[in-house]
Design a protein around this motif. Sequence first.
Motif, short mmCIF file in Angstrom:
data_model
loop_
_atom_site.label_atom_id
_atom_site.label_comp_id
_atom_site.label_asym_id
_atom_site.label_seq_id
_atom_site.Cartn_x
_atom_site.Cartn_y
_atom_site.Cartn_z
N THR A 219 0.99 -0.90 -0.09
CA THR A 219 -0.03 -0.13 -0.05
C THR A 219 0.79 1.37 -0.07
O THR A 219 2.10 1.07 0.38
N GLU B 109 2.43 4.17 1.44
CA GLU B 109 2.84 4.49 2.66
C GLU B 109 2.51 6.06 2.69
O GLU B 109 2.08 6.85 3.86
N SER B 110 2.63 6.89 1.57
CA SER B 110 2.51 8.12 1.49
C SER B 110 1.05 8.57 1.84
O SER B 110 0.85 9.50 2.36
N ILE C 111 -1.16 6.67 3.56
CA ILE C 111 -1.53 6.47 4.96
C ILE C 111 -0.97 7.67 5.87
O ILE C 111 -1.55 8.19 6.62
N GLN C 112 0.24 8.09 5.26
CA GLN C 112 0.77 9.36 6.12
C GLN C 112 -0.12 10.55 5.89
O GLN C 112 -0.34 11.14 6.83
N LYS D 194 -4.51 -0.35 8.41
CA LYS D 194 -3.20 0.08 8.82
C LYS D 194 -3.25 1.47 9.68
O LYS D 194 -2.59 1.51 10.67
N LYS E 272 -2.07 1.96 13.59
CA LYS E 272 -0.98 2.83 13.82
C LYS E 272 -1.17 3.58 14.92
O LYS E 272 -0.16 3.87 15.89
#
Length: 302
Positions: free
Chosen positions: A127, A129-130, A132-133, A163, A167
Amino acid sequence: SWSIAAPFNGVSRISFFVAGSHANYVWKLKQTLPTLSAALQEMRAQRNDVRRQVDLAEQRLLKPFEQVQLWLSKAETMITEAQELVSNVAKMLQEISDHKSKGAFEKVAVNQPAASVVVRPVEQAVTLESTIQKVWSCIVGTDVGIVGLYGLGGVGKTTILTKLNNKFSTTPNNFDVVIWALVSKDYYVGKIQDRIGGNLGFSDDSWKHKSVEEKAVDIYGVLRNKKFVVLLDDLWEMVNLNQVECLESEKAWELFQDEVGYETLNSHPDIPNLAKQVAERCGGLPLALITIGRAMACKKTL
């Protein structure tokens, strides 16, 4: 379908700025008790310094020590009482002096523990990560109330949401509770409440048979003083979780009086009229009446 992350701050920060005149009393107090007045000024300054440090710490997502909070609370009480106190000056000055000596803290906060969250299994699919962040930054930010993830089935919305859920268990944050609820296409508000309630300990059959309104009261009772995130997965249309009926003016005033309390309402002749004005500004919304009424319960002077 959609996935939504919605952060809420259950603790409303409400300030009442009430204009009043005790100038004559204050003047006499300063004239007859100059030493007490000077000590109070020093206490206010020290309280403000400690509070400023706490505010800065909270902005960095640190949790203040309970010892610091207790000291601030007691300082507020002592300042208020000392302003009204004319007799027994020597005793009050000694209490202020002793308490000031206890206010030299090396630290005023501790790292905020992770939010209460149930870690969910997640596929090890790749996935972004950018993404999600980016969503995480929106959730922990102060200006975003709802974040939506949308797209065709199978693009990874649920994986990203899972996720994000996990987190919260590993990354420092300022939330007390994280709630996961599956909505699905043919949803019913009561069923969503059951899933939210399950996260909060409401899982017995008797609770599930309560009305939507009764469940809302129970959920509110748990979350009203907490900062929380609701993660809704598999949405297909807008979900209205704010089905609140406004009260008529008479009922609203009765509710507001119950929350403020008889003692506060009768502690000053001008307070009842002021309380009615505040209650009217709530527009009949039960949550506003309850929250503001409880905040006003400790305001016994003008």
